[in-house]
Design an enzyme around this catalytic site. Structure first.
Site, PDB file in Angstrom:
ATOM      1  N   HIS A 213      18.401   5.833  44.873  1.00 35.22           N
ATOM      2  CA  HIS A 213      18.230   6.262  43.743  1.00 35.22           C
ATOM      3  C   HIS A 213      16.989   7.063  43.137  1.00 35.22           C
ATOM      4  O   HIS A 213      16.445   7.226  42.073  1.00 35.22           O
ATOM      5  CB  HIS A 213      18.433   4.852  42.707  1.00 35.22           C
ATOM      6  CG  HIS A 213      19.885   4.324  43.267  1.00 35.22           C
ATOM      7  ND1 HIS A 213      21.527   4.932  42.426  1.00 35.22           N
ATOM      8  CD2 HIS A 213      20.052   3.328  43.826  1.00 35.22           C
ATOM      9  CE1 HIS A 213      22.256   4.413  43.231  1.00 35.22           C
ATOM     10  NE2 HIS A 213      21.413   3.618  43.301  1.00 35.22           N
TER      11      HIS A 213
ATOM     12  N   GLY B  86     -15.870 -14.493  28.749  1.00 30.26           N
ATOM     13  CA  GLY B  86     -14.842 -13.716  27.727  1.00 30.26           C
ATOM     14  C   GLY B  86     -15.595 -12.601  26.900  1.00 30.26           C
ATOM     15  O   GLY B  86     -16.780 -11.418  27.873  1.00 30.26           O
TER      16      GLY B  86
ATOM     17  N   GLU C 160      -3.637  -5.709  47.207  1.00 30.94           N
ATOM     18  CA  GLU C 160      -4.343  -6.309  46.736  1.00 30.94           C
ATOM     19  C   GLU C 160      -5.571  -6.488  48.281  1.00 30.94           C
ATOM     20  O   GLU C 160      -6.360  -6.792  47.729  1.00 30.94           O
ATOM     21  CB  GLU C 160      -4.385  -8.089  46.274  1.00 30.94           C
ATOM     22  CG  GLU C 160      -4.017  -9.059  47.182  1.00 30.94           C
ATOM     23  CD  GLU C 160      -3.742 -10.136  46.435  1.00 30.94           C
ATOM     24  OE1 GLU C 160      -4.397 -10.242  45.095  1.00 30.94           O
ATOM     25  OE2 GLU C 160      -2.461 -10.491  46.043  1.00 30.94           O
TER      26      GLU C 160
END
Ligand code: F6R
Length: 602
Positions: free
Chosen positions: A502, A101, A486
């Protein structure tokens, strides 16, 4: 991402902890460590950067210990190094902890209490252990009280395991937002952040909930909240087959998981079929969806890409307007919500912190939600109103493959059930369609040699690549590009075929691989035209088309399936292209650099 293991019993704690850490390797990490202790209070700390194998070779086999804690670290505060690897110890050497965490107020805590301490690492974790030691010493608190007092001062997420060297008969644990399980054994108990780590020891687990502390001895698991009230909680049986966790004869989990996809499709049909052989989902879950005026998907990465396909499925079959959102954006920039929204969280792991923060906010507003996940009992599953499981078996490779196709299949099943409930589908045929998909997937996973040679030809030396498509093919192009980048580290973009001209077509140069997906009749000609525009500028072009829309020079032709399910099939060759490209480049296919399987920090 970071993983935690803990053990207290009478066997060799070193081996149990190291084995547990090996089972957590798939989550992604950059350093690891264990702390073990015996009944004579002799503690030993081993830490190493890199793989568990490197840690193993550092561990002194002569050390005898019957309790301990271990950790795999994915760096957040401080570089990957032995110094920053967990476990961390208090300056007096009394307390040792591992932590998953992020402590958000670590600087404030440091300034308020720990100015006198010379910190040895750059981690937020060290703050916790020094704080416990500070309260134990200055306020003469027992371990549980010092532990509680310290964590009450913390803001952020944590799953913590703690050992007090003066009392080696106990391992302590606490949790807030990051997952932590306690495992029950006969004459021993364990702690882990993921049942997979300890499934060899036990399949009986008890969840620790937010803001709870556990006192774990070899005979007992005591759970209490911060006010000291004891909490009784039943254990559950983790339905994990330890054989599913093995690679068998496969060189990498990713290849095994790609190959499992036809079986997952067939299993899903069986799991969601009722006794009359119709697809069925519990009515209490279906009715809030049927009655909602808008569906909001929240997900990240590959699961977000599954959501893009899911939007098309839901809208086509149920007529309910649907939005797909990246969780890390939605929670902090929430769009205007409709009057009667329904939330669907898509997450392989069920632990993704970005999605959880959205779920917490939507729960506060009392909105109903469904989590579609592979992991029963995961945080998102527990905290949302309803759950649908993927039944894909454990996915170990960091790059998600079978979970993506299972997510789409579950969304297809859900869409048909809701569409039928609304009277929009008179003749359901998803069971047959998914059977056809399973066969088509099988024929593609059997084409490995062809796809491997295309990977060598197109992707072995390039530094960038493009996938292009329109409609469903655009959604798959995004997923195909993520998969390639990845694990191969080739800069790859998934692009709406019509958008290239574009601006982005400026990137095309001689030899740039451009792979077009052509499975949708209404736009097939347009996509082929856009591919030609890149070819005219030197691109090395490849076409993956669907039977019936194919042309003689196409490189891979996928069997015909219901067009709305085409992503389930067209993604297979792109997964295999990524796999072989990564393999040929000598990368660790299952554990790509910098990535974690379960992303438990925001
Ligand atoms: C890519 C991949 C990730 C995950 C993302 C969300 O191959 O696996 O992009 O899809 O981190 O994870 P879950 O699905 O566990 O919420």
């Amino acid at each position: 991402m970071c993983g935690i293991v803990g053990y207290i019993g009478s066997r060799d704690a070193k081996e149990i902890l190291l084995h547990g850490l090996e089972k957590l390797e798939y989550r992604g990490y950059d350093s690891a460590g264990i702390f073990v202790i015996n009944e004579e209070n002799n503690g030993h700390l081993f830490k190493e950067k890199g793989r568990i194998a490197a840690l193993r070779s550092k561990v002194d086999n002569a050390v005898e210990a019957n309790a301990g804690i271990g950790h795999t670290r994915w760096a957040t505060h401080g570089e990957p190094s032995v110094r920053n690897a967990h476990p961390h110890q208090s300056a007096d050497g009394r307390f040792t902890i591992v932590h998953n965490g992020v402590i958000e107020n670590y600087q404030e805590v440091k300034d308020a209490y720990l100015e006198h301490v010379d910190l040895v690492s750059e981690t937020d974790t060290e703050i916790i252990v020094q704080l416990i030691a500070w309260f134990a010493e200055t306020e003469d608190l027992d371990t549980v009280s010092a532990f509680k007092k310290a964590i009450v001062a913390l803001e952020g997420s944590y799953a913590i395991a703690l050992v007090d060297n003066t009392d080696p008969e106990v391992v302590y644990a606490a949790k807030n937002k990051s997952p932590l399980l306690l495992g029950k054994g006969d004459g021993f108990n364990v702690i882990c952040s993921d049942a997979m780590a300890m499934i060899k020891e036990t399949n009986q687990f008890v969840e620790l909930m937010d803001k709870e502390i556990a006192v774990v001895t070899r005979e007992e698991l005591i759970i209490e909240n911060f006010s000291g009230e004891r909490i009784e909680r039943q254990s559950y049986t983790a339905e994990l087959d330890s054989n599913d966790l093995e690679k068998g004869t496969y060189p990498y989990y990713m290849l095994k998981e790609i190959d499992e996809q036809p079986a997952v499709m067939r299993r899903l049909v069986l799991k969601y079929q009722d006794e009359d052989d119709n697809l069925s989902i519990a009515p209490p879950m279906v009715s809030p969806i049927t009655n909602s005026d808008r569906i909001y998907y929240n997900a990240s990465g590959t699961s977000y890409h599954a959501g893009l396909v899911g939007k098309e499925l839901i809208e086509e079959m149920t007529n309910i307007p649907t939005e797909v959102h990246i969780s890390s954006e939605f929670g902090y920039h929430t769009p205007l919500l409709s009057e009667n929204p329904f939330f669907i969280f898509i997450s392989q792991s069920g632990e993704t912190a970005d999605s959880r923060q959205v779920l917490v906010k939507m729960n506060e507003m009392n909105y109903p939600s469904l989590t579609i996940t592979n992991v029963a009992g995961s945080t998102l599953s527990r905290e949302s109103t309803y759950t649908l499981l993927l039944h894909a078996g454990p996915e170990i490779a960091v790059a998600s493959t079978k979970a993506y196709t299972a997510q789409i299949a579950v969304l297809a099943i859900l869409s048909e059930v809701v569409g039928s409930e609304k009277g929009l589908i008179k003749e359901p045929n998803m069971i047959q369609d998914l059977g056809i998909v399973a066969n088509a997937m099988q024929s593609l996973v059997d084409e490995k040699d062809t796809i491997e040679s295309l990977a060598s030809d197109y992707l072995s030396i390039t530094r960038n690549a493009f996938y292009i498509g329109r409609g469903m093919d655009y959604h798959v192009a995004l997923e195909a590009a993520l998969k390639l980048k990845e694990i191969s580290y080739i800069q790859t973009e998934g692009f709406a075929a019509g958008e290239l001209k574009h601006g982005t077509i400026a990137l095309i140069e001689k030899g740039t691989p451009v792979i077009a997906l052509v499975t949708e009749k209404s736009v097939a000609g347009h996509t082929r035209g856009n591919l030609q525009e890149t070819k005219a500028r030197g691109a090395h072009t490849m076409v993956i088309s669907m039977d019936g829309l194919d042309r003689p020079d196409d490189h891979i032709v996928i069997p015909k399936v219901n067009p709305i399910l085409s992503p389930l099939v067209s993604v297979i060759p792109t997964q295999l292209l990524s796999y072989y490209c990564s393999l040929h480049r000598g990368n660790d296919v299952d554990k790509p650099r910098n990535l974690a399987k379960s992303v438990t920090v925001e």
